[in-house]
Design a protein around this motif. Sequence first.
Motif, PDB file in Angstrom:
ATOM      1  N   LYS A 260       0.839  -1.197   0.000  1.00 27.05           N
ATOM      2  CA  LYS A 260       0.000   0.000   0.000  1.00 27.05           C
ATOM      3  C   LYS A 260       0.878   1.253   0.000  1.00 27.05           C
ATOM      4  O   LYS A 260       0.629   2.195  -0.742  1.00 27.05           O
ATOM      5  N   ASP A 261       1.919   1.218   0.820  1.00 29.71           N
ATOM      6  CA  ASP A 261       2.865   2.336   0.827  1.00 29.71           C
ATOM      7  C   ASP A 261       3.464   2.520  -0.553  1.00 29.71           C
ATOM      8  O   ASP A 261       3.565   3.624  -1.064  1.00 29.71           O
ATOM      9  N   ALA A 262       3.841   1.389  -1.166  1.00 26.52           N
ATOM     10  CA  ALA A 262       4.534   1.460  -2.453  1.00 26.52           C
ATOM     11  C   ALA A 262       3.592   1.874  -3.568  1.00 26.52           C
ATOM     12  O   ALA A 262       3.917   2.735  -4.368  1.00 26.52           O
ATOM     13  N   THR A 263       2.375   1.263  -3.632  1.00 25.99           N
ATOM     14  CA  THR A 263       1.490   1.603  -4.749  1.00 25.99           C
ATOM     15  C   THR A 263       0.952   3.018  -4.611  1.00 25.99           C
ATOM     16  O   THR A 263       0.719   3.672  -5.610  1.00 25.99           O
ATOM     17  N   SER A 264       0.742   3.474  -3.398  1.00 29.59           N
ATOM     18  CA  SER A 264       0.282   4.851  -3.261  1.00 29.59           C
ATOM     19  C   SER A 264       1.298   5.781  -3.899  1.00 29.59           C
ATOM     20  O   SER A 264       0.963   6.823  -4.435  1.00 29.59           O
ATOM     21  N   ILE A 265       2.557   5.359  -3.880  1.00 26.54           N
ATOM     22  CA  ILE A 265       3.581   6.152  -4.543  1.00 26.54           C
ATOM     23  C   ILE A 265       3.459   6.015  -6.052  1.00 26.54           C
ATOM     24  O   ILE A 265       3.322   6.992  -6.770  1.00 26.54           O
ATOM     25  N   SER A 266       3.419   4.755  -6.557  1.00 19.56           N
ATOM     26  CA  SER A 266       3.497   4.598  -8.009  1.00 19.56           C
ATOM     27  C   SER A 266       2.209   5.047  -8.702  1.00 19.56           C
ATOM     28  O   SER A 266       2.258   5.689  -9.730  1.00 19.56           O
ATOM     29  N   SER A 267       1.013   4.746  -8.093  1.00 20.86           N
ATOM     30  CA  SER A 267      -0.211   5.129  -8.787  1.00 20.86           C
ATOM     31  C   SER A 267      -0.354   6.649  -8.821  1.00 20.86           C
ATOM     32  O   SER A 267      -0.811   7.220  -9.795  1.00 20.86           O
ATOM     33  N   LYS A 268       0.060   7.289  -7.747  1.00 23.08           N
ATOM     34  CA  LYS A 268      -0.025   8.740  -7.742  1.00 23.08           C
ATOM     35  C   LYS A 268       0.998   9.347  -8.690  1.00 23.08           C
ATOM     36  O   LYS A 268       0.798  10.421  -9.217  1.00 23.08           O
ATOM     37  N   ASN A 269       2.083   8.611  -8.882  1.00 23.68           N
ATOM     38  CA  ASN A 269       3.095   9.080  -9.807  1.00 23.68           C
ATOM     39  C   ASN A 269       2.529   9.244 -11.208  1.00 23.68           C
ATOM     40  O   ASN A 269       2.908  10.148 -11.930  1.00 23.68           O
ATOM     41  N   ILE A 270       1.617   8.325 -11.565  1.00 16.63           N
ATOM     42  CA  ILE A 270       1.042   8.377 -12.898  1.00 16.63           C
ATOM     43  C   ILE A 270       0.228   9.665 -13.048  1.00 16.63           C
ATOM     44  O   ILE A 270       0.376  10.403 -14.009  1.00 16.63           O
ATOM     45  N   ASN A 271      -0.593   9.975 -12.018  1.00 17.83           N
ATOM     46  CA  ASN A 271      -1.307  11.258 -12.049  1.00 17.83           C
ATOM     47  C   ASN A 271      -0.321  12.416 -12.086  1.00 17.83           C
ATOM     48  O   ASN A 271      -0.521  13.390 -12.777  1.00 17.83           O
ATOM     49  N   GLY A 272       0.732  12.237 -11.275  1.00 19.33           N
ATOM     50  CA  GLY A 272       1.720  13.300 -11.169  1.00 19.33           C
ATOM     51  C   GLY A 272       2.314  13.648 -12.516  1.00 19.33           C
ATOM     52  O   GLY A 272       2.700  14.781 -12.762  1.00 19.33           O
TER      53      GLY A 272
ATOM     54  N   ARG B 129      -1.512  17.123  -3.268  1.00 18.25           N
ATOM     55  CA  ARG B 129      -0.529  16.195  -3.850  1.00 18.25           C
ATOM     56  C   ARG B 129       0.537  15.790  -2.843  1.00 18.25           C
ATOM     57  O   ARG B 129       0.767  16.480  -1.862  1.00 18.25           O
ATOM     58  N   MET B 130       1.194  14.681  -3.129  1.00 13.80           N
ATOM     59  CA  MET B 130       2.353  14.284  -2.328  1.00 13.80           C
ATOM     60  C   MET B 130       3.610  14.820  -3.027  1.00 13.80           C
ATOM     61  O   MET B 130       3.611  15.024  -4.237  1.00 13.80           O
ATOM     62  N   PRO B 131       4.693  15.014  -2.271  1.00 11.95           N
ATOM     63  CA  PRO B 131       5.892  15.615  -2.872  1.00 11.95           C
ATOM     64  C   PRO B 131       6.390  14.893  -4.126  1.00 11.95           C
ATOM     65  O   PRO B 131       6.800  15.537  -5.080  1.00 11.95           O
TER      66      PRO B 131
END
Lengths: 276, 318
Positions: A260-272, B129-131
């Motif tokens: 969950k920690d990891a996917t919250s990073i990668s999935s949000k990265n796509i939006n990012g 957003r997150m950083p």
Amino acid sequence: MKFFGKIWPRLYIAVAIVFFVAPLLSMARFAFQRIPVISLGKDNLFKRWTLDGLFTTLRDPEFMHSLSVSLKITLFTVVVLLVIMVPTTLWVHLAAPRWRGVVETVTILPYVVPPIALVVGVSGTYRSIAPWFLASNYSLVPFYAILAMPFTFRSLDVGIKALDLRTLVDAAKSLGASSFRVMWNVLLPNLRTSLINSAFLTVTVVLGEFTIASLLLKRTLPMYMAQAQGREPQGALGLGLLILVLTTILFTLVSIIRKKDATSISSKNINGGMVP
Amino acid sequence: MSALEFANVSKSFGDVNALINFSIALEQGELVSLLGPSGCGKTTALRIAAGFETADTGSILLGSTNIIGLPAHERRMGMVFQSYSLFPHLNIRDNVSFGLRVRGVRNEARKKRADEMLDLVRLSDLGHRMPHQISGGQQQRVALARALAAEPHVLLLDEPLSALDAKIRVEVRDEIRRLNRDLGVTTMFVTHDQDEAMSISDRICVMNSGVIEQVGSPRDVYDNPASSFVAHFVGSINSLPKGNTQTLIRPENLVLTTHDQNAQWRGAITDITFVGAFTKISVRLENDDAPISVLAISTQIDHNIAIGLNIGINEAAQ
Ligand SMILES: Nc1ncnc2c1ncn2[C@@H]1O[C@H](COP(=O)(O)OP(=O)(O)O)[C@@H](O)[C@H]1O
Ligand SMILES: [Mg+2]
């Protein structure tokens, strides 16, 4: 070529399954089928399954006692380890990177020292300065803390390396955070996964340790299981399987949190990526 | 009374003298750049002001108070770092309001202030957003907003642009200048890039090996360098033989000529670089091994100049 390319991984997985599942199945049959071992075969695979043996063991007051002893020891060991190792590892990274190698080596030392030597040495010391401590079940805590130390150190070390520790600490301080605040509001939240990992590894170390407990004559869960094997083999084995299942569930939960920690990073990265 | 003053600050690490008798005073609202090559002590100066490093001798005055003994978290110095320093576990808004949170400001007020600050750096849409979900330039702007939200006495910026690519770098640089002007916040800006220092500063403090070489306005430092080090570090400069001595002349103060047979210097063109607004021309002087770099406006140059061409050089009339 393609045929082999497909068949080898499958064959490998099949062998692995047989290797891991076959003994578990045999254990389960032995523990939960009311059939003499000698006549266990293909034809009676689905016959006379029962959890009676396991329940007998679970109802045994000795079992409850050993379980509670082990859980308490586990809890204390986790707390003691984190209280010692979190500041130590942070200190090594922030103030004394040259000492990292030394600390790492020290944490591995117990694996070079045979348990018997460790026990004789440490218990000798206790006997002379604090004999009451050896009588307590909690005398296992220092030993287990030492045994789990390399895992805790590594897990924290990896977590800290992933952070730009110096900059985060300085940023927090420049914003007015006291050392306590820096620890509580910045470092611990960012080390969450590391902390969970190291706690989990500590649990597995404590719940699997037999040698030191038996040398110090403590009634821990592994000790109980070893003794119960003689009295009530079916129940003991059933209990072993139960612990295996529970540990697997715990491990799955931990990896879900981790993922969950990891996917919250990668999935949000796509939006990012859509940010101009 | 100045806003921030370094008074005779010295600091050494083992046998490295990072700062030697470092003294400079920043006026309220002023933007002063520390400019110098890598390792000259710029970061050390900032870290001493912020309280992350202790000076061996000297004092740091905030207004009229010596803060040398004050711990970092009580100094109220806003700091922005070279590397990205947002707290990875907090979203942008919570990052910006962190300084208020540790000071015990209530949730509502915190949120309001964070949104105001994000507005100020034109990132109001990114609060949730997150950083890791925002770009490097945005991260540095959030870091600015975060530092400013805590209402610092002084803003300390340690090469905040060096991790950004050229275009974004100019944008964020201008943002910093605008914030400094609009909010009147005293700012110390560290850089090793002279263009950056020239374009952003009220005054530039040129440093070399822990020592201040010159403090002055960008114009002043460029036109009247106090030392050969400053002359060479700020802008390009040619060292040309004149009689028995060398004279320092900026490339734009040289004029190339193809017909003046009595030019002050003569040499062969070794390189021609078209830069856009102007063309850089390198000439190797006769009787001299070291090619000197000459800068000329492209319109002043004939179309037929080419590498190898023998050319005359004169000092422009002032
Ligand atoms: N913590 C430290 N330990 C040892 N030497 C340091 C430390 N910090 C800086 N130095 C040395 O001090 C000098 C100045 O460093 P610094 O202030 O970081 O320079 P700058 O920011 O201008 O590049 C350098 O020679 C550097 O190696
Ligand atoms: Mg630096």
